[in-house]
Design a protein around this motif. Structure first.
Motif, PDB file in Angstrom:
ATOM      1  N   PHE A 222       0.826  -1.213   0.000  1.00 19.24           N
ATOM      2  CA  PHE A 222       0.000   0.000   0.000  1.00 19.24           C
ATOM      3  C   PHE A 222       0.860   1.263   0.000  1.00 19.24           C
ATOM      4  CE2 PHE A 222      -1.729   3.395   2.696  1.00 19.24           C
ATOM      5  CZ  PHE A 222      -2.751   3.829   1.868  1.00 19.24           C
ATOM      6  N   ILE A 223       1.859   1.321   0.878  1.00 18.14           N
ATOM      7  CA  ILE A 223       2.676   2.531   0.988  1.00 18.14           C
ATOM      8  C   ILE A 223       3.425   2.810  -0.301  1.00 18.14           C
ATOM      9  CG2 ILE A 223       4.658   3.581   2.141  1.00 18.14           C
ATOM     10  CD1 ILE A 223       2.112   3.675   3.782  1.00 18.14           C
ATOM     11  N   TRP A 224       4.023   1.801  -0.894  1.00 19.26           N
ATOM     12  CA  TRP A 224       4.761   2.022  -2.141  1.00 19.26           C
ATOM     13  C   TRP A 224       3.824   2.419  -3.270  1.00 19.26           C
ATOM     14  CZ3 TRP A 224       8.490  -2.789  -1.654  1.00 19.26           C
ATOM     15  CH2 TRP A 224       9.501  -2.467  -0.737  1.00 19.26           C
ATOM     16  N   CYS A 225       2.623   1.854  -3.294  1.00 17.10           N
ATOM     17  CA  CYS A 225       1.639   2.267  -4.299  1.00 17.10           C
ATOM     18  C   CYS A 225       1.175   3.701  -4.052  1.00 17.10           C
ATOM     19  CB  CYS A 225       0.431   1.327  -4.280  1.00 17.10           C
ATOM     20  SG  CYS A 225       0.711  -0.294  -5.037  1.00 17.10           S
ATOM     21  N   TYR A 226       0.989   4.059  -2.786  1.00 19.15           N
ATOM     22  CA  TYR A 226       0.512   5.401  -2.462  1.00 19.15           C
ATOM     23  C   TYR A 226       1.551   6.450  -2.848  1.00 19.15           C
ATOM     24  CZ  TYR A 226      -1.831   9.108   0.131  1.00 19.15           C
ATOM     25  OH  TYR A 226      -2.483  10.276   0.475  1.00 19.15           O
ATOM     26  N   ILE A 227       2.813   6.169  -2.573  1.00 26.56           N
ATOM     27  CA  ILE A 227       3.876   7.087  -2.974  1.00 26.56           C
ATOM     28  C   ILE A 227       3.899   7.231  -4.493  1.00 26.56           C
ATOM     29  CG2 ILE A 227       6.385   7.374  -3.096  1.00 26.56           C
ATOM     30  CD1 ILE A 227       6.540   6.140  -0.309  1.00 26.56           C
ATOM     31  N   THR A 228       3.719   6.120  -5.191  1.00 27.63           N
ATOM     32  CA  THR A 228       3.685   6.152  -6.655  1.00 27.63           C
ATOM     33  C   THR A 228       2.526   6.995  -7.158  1.00 27.63           C
ATOM     34  OG1 THR A 228       4.722   3.966  -6.840  1.00 27.63           O
ATOM     35  CG2 THR A 228       3.453   4.733  -8.738  1.00 27.63           C
ATOM     36  N   ALA A 229       1.356   6.819  -6.562  1.00 28.45           N
ATOM     37  CA  ALA A 229       0.173   7.577  -6.988  1.00 28.45           C
ATOM     38  C   ALA A 229       0.335   9.065  -6.706  1.00 28.45           C
ATOM     39  CB  ALA A 229      -1.067   7.042  -6.280  1.00 28.45           C
ATOM     40  N   LYS A 230       0.891   9.415  -5.566  1.00 25.71           N
ATOM     41  CA  LYS A 230       0.996  10.814  -5.173  1.00 25.71           C
ATOM     42  C   LYS A 230       2.137  11.553  -5.868  1.00 25.71           C
ATOM     43  CE  LYS A 230      -1.369  12.370  -2.322  1.00 25.71           C
ATOM     44  NZ  LYS A 230      -2.692  13.039  -2.460  1.00 25.71           N
ATOM     45  N   THR A 231       3.154  10.816  -6.335  1.00 23.56           N
ATOM     46  CA  THR A 231       4.270  11.456  -7.041  1.00 23.56           C
ATOM     47  C   THR A 231       4.178  11.255  -8.546  1.00 23.56           C
ATOM     48  OG1 THR A 231       5.698   9.510  -6.799  1.00 23.56           O
ATOM     49  CG2 THR A 231       5.797  11.177  -5.045  1.00 23.56           C
ATOM     50  N   ASN A 232       3.164  10.478  -8.988  1.00 22.68           N
ATOM     51  CA  ASN A 232       2.967  10.210 -10.409  1.00 22.68           C
ATOM     52  C   ASN A 232       4.197   9.569 -11.037  1.00 22.68           C
ATOM     53  OD1 ASN A 232       1.286  10.191 -12.677  1.00 22.68           O
ATOM     54  ND2 ASN A 232       2.166  12.084 -13.479  1.00 22.68           N
ATOM     55  N   SER A 233       4.829   8.691 -10.289  1.00 25.03           N
ATOM     56  CA  SER A 233       6.052   8.054 -10.762  1.00 25.03           C
ATOM     57  C   SER A 233       6.352   6.837  -9.900  1.00 25.03           C
ATOM     58  CB  SER A 233       7.227   9.034 -10.704  1.00 25.03           C
ATOM     59  OG  SER A 233       8.460   8.350 -10.762  1.00 25.03           O
ATOM     60  N   ALA A 234       6.900   5.782 -10.511  1.00 27.01           N
ATOM     61  CA  ALA A 234       7.285   4.575  -9.762  1.00 27.01           C
ATOM     62  C   ALA A 234       8.748   4.610  -9.349  1.00 27.01           C
ATOM     63  CB  ALA A 234       7.013   3.331 -10.612  1.00 27.01           C
ATOM     64  N   GLU A 235       9.422   5.722  -9.576  1.00 26.88           N
ATOM     65  CA  GLU A 235      10.868   5.780  -9.362  1.00 26.88           C
ATOM     66  C   GLU A 235      11.255   5.614  -7.890  1.00 26.88           C
ATOM     67  OE1 GLU A 235      11.672   8.754 -13.164  1.00 26.88           O
ATOM     68  OE2 GLU A 235      10.836   9.463 -11.268  1.00 26.88           O
ATOM     69  N   LEU A 236      10.529   6.251  -6.988  1.00 27.30           N
ATOM     70  CA  LEU A 236      10.860   6.129  -5.567  1.00 27.30           C
ATOM     71  C   LEU A 236      10.656   4.704  -5.074  1.00 27.30           C
ATOM     72  CD1 LEU A 236       9.317   9.440  -4.176  1.00 27.30           C
ATOM     73  CD2 LEU A 236      11.752   8.858  -4.303  1.00 27.30           C
ATOM     74  N   SER A 237       9.576   4.071  -5.484  1.00 29.62           N
ATOM     75  CA  SER A 237       9.318   2.697  -5.044  1.00 29.62           C
ATOM     76  C   SER A 237      10.303   1.719  -5.676  1.00 29.62           C
ATOM     77  CB  SER A 237       7.875   2.287  -5.362  1.00 29.62           C
ATOM     78  OG  SER A 237       7.635   2.253  -6.748  1.00 29.62           O
ATOM     79  N   ILE A 238      10.758   2.003  -6.892  1.00 24.88           N
ATOM     80  CA  ILE A 238      11.781   1.159  -7.509  1.00 24.88           C
ATOM     81  C   ILE A 238      13.049   1.172  -6.663  1.00 24.88           C
ATOM     82  CG2 ILE A 238      13.387   1.012  -9.467  1.00 24.88           C
ATOM     83  CD1 ILE A 238      11.088   1.802 -11.297  1.00 24.88           C
ATOM     84  N   GLY A 239      13.457   2.364  -6.238  1.00 26.01           N
ATOM     85  CA  GLY A 239      14.640   2.475  -5.399  1.00 26.01           C
ATOM     86  C   GLY A 239      14.452   1.829  -4.042  1.00 26.01           C
ATOM     87  N   ALA A 240      13.304   2.054  -3.405  1.00 28.37           N
ATOM     88  CA  ALA A 240      13.050   1.519  -2.070  1.00 28.37           C
ATOM     89  C   ALA A 240      12.965   0.000  -2.073  1.00 28.37           C
ATOM     90  CB  ALA A 240      11.756   2.115  -1.514  1.00 28.37           C
ATOM     91  N   HIS A 241      12.303  -0.559  -3.072  1.00 29.96           N
ATOM     92  CA  HIS A 241      12.148  -2.018  -3.162  1.00 29.96           C
ATOM     93  C   HIS A 241      13.514  -2.681  -3.334  1.00 29.96           C
ATOM     94  CE1 HIS A 241       9.373  -5.440  -4.795  1.00 29.96           C
ATOM     95  NE2 HIS A 241      10.235  -5.872  -3.885  1.00 29.96           N
ATOM     96  N   ALA A 242      14.361  -2.102  -4.178  1.00 32.94           N
ATOM     97  CA  ALA A 242      15.707  -2.634  -4.370  1.00 32.94           C
ATOM     98  C   ALA A 242      16.505  -2.551  -3.077  1.00 32.94           C
ATOM     99  CB  ALA A 242      16.419  -1.881  -5.487  1.00 32.94           C
ATOM    100  N   ALA A 243      16.400  -1.431  -2.369  1.00 33.06           N
ATOM    101  CA  ALA A 243      17.123  -1.258  -1.103  1.00 33.06           C
ATOM    102  C   ALA A 243      16.686  -2.302  -0.086  1.00 33.06           C
ATOM    103  CB  ALA A 243      16.879   0.145  -0.558  1.00 33.06           C
ATOM    104  N   ASN A 244      15.391  -2.537   0.007  1.00 32.18           N
ATOM    105  CA  ASN A 244      14.847  -3.502   0.957  1.00 32.18           C
ATOM    106  C   ASN A 244      15.418  -4.898   0.708  1.00 32.18           C
ATOM    107  OD1 ASN A 244      12.453  -4.185   2.965  1.00 32.18           O
ATOM    108  ND2 ASN A 244      12.348  -5.683   1.315  1.00 32.18           N
ATOM    109  N   ASN A 245      15.316  -5.374  -0.524  1.00 33.92           N
ATOM    110  CA  ASN A 245      15.740  -6.739  -0.831  1.00 33.92           C
ATOM    111  C   ASN A 245      17.250  -6.898  -0.824  1.00 33.92           C
ATOM    112  OD1 ASN A 245      12.964  -6.830  -1.306  1.00 33.92           O
ATOM    113  ND2 ASN A 245      13.167  -8.291  -2.973  1.00 33.92           N
ATOM    114  N   MET A 246      17.966  -5.854  -1.224  1.00 33.64           N
ATOM    115  CA  MET A 246      19.426  -5.948  -1.247  1.00 33.64           C
ATOM    116  C   MET A 246      19.992  -5.946   0.170  1.00 33.64           C
ATOM    117  SD  MET A 246      20.243  -3.548  -4.575  1.00 33.64           S
ATOM    118  CE  MET A 246      22.021  -3.853  -4.628  1.00 33.64           C
ATOM    119  N   LEU A 247      19.441  -5.105   1.048  1.00 33.80           N
ATOM    120  CA  LEU A 247      19.920  -5.095   2.424  1.00 33.80           C
ATOM    121  C   LEU A 247      19.666  -6.444   3.087  1.00 33.80           C
ATOM    122  CD1 LEU A 247      19.792  -2.293   4.992  1.00 33.80           C
ATOM    123  CD2 LEU A 247      18.899  -4.511   5.664  1.00 33.80           C
ATOM    124  N   LEU A 248      18.476  -7.005   2.883  1.00 32.70           N
ATOM    125  CA  LEU A 248      18.166  -8.310   3.449  1.00 32.70           C
ATOM    126  C   LEU A 248      19.079  -9.384   2.870  1.00 32.70           C
ATOM    127  CD1 LEU A 248      14.259  -8.218   3.488  1.00 32.70           C
ATOM    128  CD2 LEU A 248      15.814  -7.898   5.412  1.00 32.70           C
TER     129      LEU A 248
END
Length: 236
Positions: A158-184
């Motif tokens: 939900f949060i990543w989708c909401y950020i995408t909807a409010k910024t009209n771009s998937a760029e922030l969620s692309i970066g965050a998702h990569a950071a999450n999985n790479m750190l883990l």
């Protein structure tokens, strides 16, 4: 199967996902592939980098705090240096492909499709994010607590989708998702993980899904606040 080979094979499939997306968008939908990421002419790599660094730091800090509060739950993993270095390279190369493919589909294609009928960002994000979260319900982590771990996945979607909807771009969620999985992938593994028994630096024991959900709420809340403060967004 060797955990590193399993990790490589599991993530290599996303190369074909990426190719399939490109063919479908360019030759079936007859659109530019970049339109799944941003309506602009070029991808804003600084925005992706901001999403990656910001969420990596937030997630890293919350993990460090959690380890200080529960030091007995974090143990150094008994791995060979050569195995960790190979894992480091595999995560560095393959994980961004995996996460970007998921982002392109869920935060790009699916949200744009549903957005034809749902114009309210909150409702759009709730529906698309729920689909994203629900598709993670087969992950082995669900064994810790179907309700709490499931809520973790749903909230993240939900949060990543909401950020995408409010910024009209998937760029922030692309970066965050990569950071999450790479750190883990690099630093944290557990007995039951979708990533497999990989040679990460630390092993986490005695996982409390309620505490994990609390840290997810904190991390995503901070990331949401920072992201929407930095970038202009639609207030409707």
């Amino acid at each position: 199967m060797n955990p590193l080979l399993y990790f490589a094979l599991m993530n290599s499939q996303f190369l074909f996902w990426l190719l399939g997306f490109f063919v479908a968008i360019r030759f079936i939908h007859k659109r530019k592939f970049i339109s799944l990421v941003t309506p602009n002419r070029k991808i804003d790599w600084k925005r992706i980098g901001f999403g990656f660094i910001t969420f990596f730091v937030i997630l890293g800090l919350t993990s460090i705090i959690d380890s200080l509060l529960s030091p007995g739950d974090y143990l150094f993993n008994n791995v060979r240096v050569s195995d960790f270095l190979l894992l480091f390279v595999l995560v560095l190369v393959l994980t961004p492909i995996q996460t970007t493919c998921e982002e392109i589909f869920f935060r790009g294609y699916l949200m744009q499709l549903l957005g034809k009928w749902i114009r309210i960002p909150f409702l759009l994000s709730l529906l698309a994010g729920s689909i994203f979260g629900a598709l993670h319900f087969t992950n082995p982590e669900m064994g810790y607590s179907p309700i709490l771990v499931g809520a973790d996945y749903l909230l993240t979607g939900f949060i990543w989708c909401y950020i995408t909807a409010k910024t009209n771009s998937a760029e922030l969620s692309i970066g965050a998702h990569a950071a999450n999985n790479m750190l883990l992938g690099w630093f944290i593994t557990m007995d039951d993980s979708a990533l497999g028994d990989i040679p990460s630096l630390f092993v986490v024991r005695n996982i409390d899904p309620a505490i994990s959900l609390m840290w997810t709420i904190v991390s995503l809340g901070i990331f949401l606040f920072i992201s929407l403060r930095k970038y202009k967004f639609n207030r409707d």
